[in-house]
Design an enzyme around this catalytic site. Structure first.
Site, PDB file in Angstrom:
ATOM      1  CE  LYS A 197      25.011 -18.411 -21.513  1.00 38.37           C
ATOM      2  NZ  LYS A 197      23.740 -18.859 -20.677  1.00 38.37           N
TER       3      LYS A 197
HETATM    4  O1  S5P Z   1      23.085 -13.896 -24.137  1.00 37.65           O
HETATM    5  C1  S5P Z   1      22.212 -14.482 -23.561  1.00 37.65           C
HETATM    6  C2  S5P Z   1      22.527 -16.029 -23.498  1.00 37.65           C
HETATM    7  C3  S5P Z   1      21.660 -16.699 -22.732  1.00 37.65           C
HETATM    8  S1  S5P Z   1      21.525 -18.474 -23.000  1.00 37.65           S
HETATM    9  N1  S5P Z   1      21.460 -14.015 -22.632  1.00 37.65           N
HETATM   10  C4  S5P Z   1      20.635 -14.866 -21.970  1.00 37.65           C
HETATM   11  O2  S5P Z   1      19.660 -14.309 -21.408  1.00 37.65           O
HETATM   12  N2  S5P Z   1      20.560 -16.249 -21.803  1.00 37.65           N
HETATM   13  C5  S5P Z   1      19.694 -17.103 -21.103  1.00 37.65           C
HETATM   14  O3  S5P Z   1      18.399 -16.850 -21.440  1.00 37.65           O
HETATM   15  C6  S5P Z   1      19.872 -16.904 -19.699  1.00 37.65           C
HETATM   16  O4  S5P Z   1      20.698 -17.480 -19.045  1.00 37.65           O
HETATM   17  C7  S5P Z   1      18.492 -17.166 -19.179  1.00 37.65           C
HETATM   18  O5  S5P Z   1      18.308 -18.411 -19.087  1.00 37.65           O
HETATM   19  C8  S5P Z   1      17.709 -16.832 -20.205  1.00 37.65           C
HETATM   20  C9  S5P Z   1      17.013 -15.571 -20.645  1.00 37.65           C
HETATM   21  O6  S5P Z   1      15.831 -15.458 -19.392  1.00 37.65           O
HETATM   22  P1  S5P Z   1      14.840 -14.150 -19.138  1.00 37.65           P
HETATM   23  O7  S5P Z   1      14.238 -14.455 -18.073  1.00 37.65           O
HETATM   24  O8  S5P Z   1      15.858 -12.760 -19.180  1.00 37.65           O
HETATM   25  O9  S5P Z   1      13.942 -13.959 -20.392  1.00 37.65           O
END
Ligand code: S5P
Length: 493
Positions: A316
């Protein structure tokens, strides 16, 4: 829909429309031959400039919710409205001729445009949706993208639903619905209770369909990206990494990216090896790893090559060009040497893309591997402050850089251009709606079918099983793969 902020304004507009006979009650024979107890004729507002201005102002909040480059009014009534909105708010306009010109250029669209521009349709009211569709057909045949239309009155005769048909896929926003309008006139004593009941009953039992002849022309129009197969989309990509991604999705029958949010190298390598056959991409946050080394990066790259998936560092980037170049190539992580894909915010302006591209090209020249970048158009976290027009701005930057920008990290469709990929995080199977720190979850089906995801990003939904038995890990990841891919395939059929 009427909301509290503008309901006072809209009520005065309805009263004035009633007073100047734009809303008539009686017995009227419609174009279709049907007898109607109500007739709405918004054409006469061109003779009432103040009313015209107030009415057009009602479109503005809805326009702010849409992504578009240009506007086009449905001839003829809405032509005047679109002209006002264009001149007043500096939105470039296109004009569609209703009749084909018999001389000169014979073109049906007037104004300057480029293929791939997004056009917002402006219309006065919707019954069946046919007039909007005719205009959308003309625009799409000229290579323009139409996803949204705004009308003042929704007659609630099925037009909005007709245009949601997957072959058409236009979202219509209305300033006021017919029943809200009738209720206001009744409450203010302009029409009787009996009249209001009669009219609402008539509307409810007189839904209109799109004429078959018009429906038959649908095959002429460009379909939105979701209907194109991965092979078609691979062909359309100018960026070799985007092309490779679509080809991988097809050959591995997967649209799954695992988010390797783990803090030590060995567990990430274990995850990469176990998940490898089922994913098309592995996403890292290298700055959370305690024992990062370039040897780890090399081993991860070997696994990516063996299992054929793409490495995406979710960095990012969000700084000035000079700084992001150093962040991308230098420091402990030397990301440009081993990652295929990175992502960036558009906040610093277009130079961030130029800066990252320069370094990506230099690295590709060294190792022959394609590189690309995603733009962040939305965030999944609750209460995030990403402004409503961020996605539209991201889209504008993406279309200027199709050689490097592969797509978007999104929560809704940003572009109907099938060459761009939409990747959606915040996906988890189960009942959890979020975590304790603002993350918001949805299911693979909702992400793909409602949020426009081409590819789903799953973190804790998968990595939480890393220390379970191999069988349990595989059953779970295969479930994510299948549900994400099936949702995409269902959409294509
Ligand atoms: O808006 C966003 C963008 C990203 S890249 N929301 C997110 O959650 N992410 C990323 O996606 C976040 O940094 C994490 O690495 C992943 C989601 O992880 P989870 O464990 O919640 O599925």
């Amino acid at each position: 829909m009427v909301n509290d902020n503008n309901s006072a304004g809209i009520n005065s507009i309805i009263r004035r429309l009633f007073e100047c006979n734009a809303l008539k009650f009686g017995q009227f024979k419609l174009k279709s031959g049907i007898e109607s107890p109500v007739y709405i004729d918004l054409r006469i507002i061109i003779s009432q400039p103040d009313l015209m201005i107030d009415l057009c102002q009602q479109y503005v909040p809805l326009m702010k919710q849409c992504r578009f480059d240009q506007i086009c009014g449905v001839p003829y009534t809405a032509l005047t409205m679109a002209t006002y909105l264009s001149a007043q708010f500096h939105y470039p306009m296109l004009m569609r001729r209703k009749e084909m010109k018999q001389h000169g250029t014979k073109q049906t669209l007037e104004g300057v445009f480029q293929q791939g521009n997004r056009v917002l349709i402006i219309e006065d009211l919707i019954s069946s949706g046919s007039s909007i569709l005719e205009t959308a057909l003309a625009l799409r045949q000229a290579g323009l993208i139409v996803t949204d239309a705004i009308v003042f009155i929704d007659r609630e005769q099925g037009g909005i639903q007709n245009l949601r048909h997957p072959d058409i896929d236009i979202k219509v926003h209305s300033c006021i619905s017919f029943s809200e309008l009738i209720n206001y006139l009744k409450n203010e004593g302009h029409i009787t209770d009996e009249k209001s009941t009669e009219v609402l009953k008539w509307i409810n039992s007189n839904h209109c369909a799109i004429p078959v002849a018009l429906h038959n022309q649908l095959s002429l129009i460009t379909r939105p990206s979701s209907w194109k197969s991965y092979e078609d989309r691979a062909r359309l990509c100018q960026n070799p990494l985007g092309k490779r991604l679509f080809e991988l999705m097809k050959s591995k029958q997967s649209n799954l990216c695992v988010s390797a949010d783990l803090t030590n190298c060995e567990s990430i390598l274990k995850l990469a090896d176990l998940a490898g056959p089922h994913i098309v991409m592995l996403k890292t946050h290298v700055d959370i790893i305690d024992d990062f080394s370039m040897d780890f990066a090399r081993r991860l790259r070997d696994l990516a090559r063996n299992h054929n998936f793409i490495l995406f560092e979710d960095r990012k980037f969000a700084d000035i060009g000079f700084t992001v170049q150093k962040q991308y190539t230098g420091g402990l992580f030397r990301l440009s040497e081993w990652t295929d894909l990175i992502n960036a915010h558009i906040l610093p302006g277009p130079a961030i893309i130029d800066a990252l591209r320069q370094e990506a090209v230099a690295s590709s020249l060294k190792d022959g591997q394609a590189r690309g970048c995603l733009l962040i158009s939305h965030l999944s976290s609750e209460g995030n402050l990403v402004p409503a027009d961020y996605a539209q701005e991201a889209y504008k930057m993406a279309i200027k850089n199709p050689d490097f920008i592969v797509g978007f990290i999104s929560q809704t469709k940003v572009s109907a251009d099938p060459a761009f990929i939409h990747m959606t995080p915040g996906v988890k199977i189960g009942n959890e709606k979020g975590d304790q720190l603002g993350q918001q979850y949805t299911t693979p089906e909702d992400a793909v079918q409602n949020k426009g995801a081409d590819l789903i990003i799953v973190g804790r939904g998968i990595i939480s099983k890393l220390n379970s038995s191999r069988e349990e890990f595989e059953t779970n990841i295969i479930l994510y793969k299948k549900r994400g891919y099936d949702a995409y395939i269902n959409l294509c059929q």
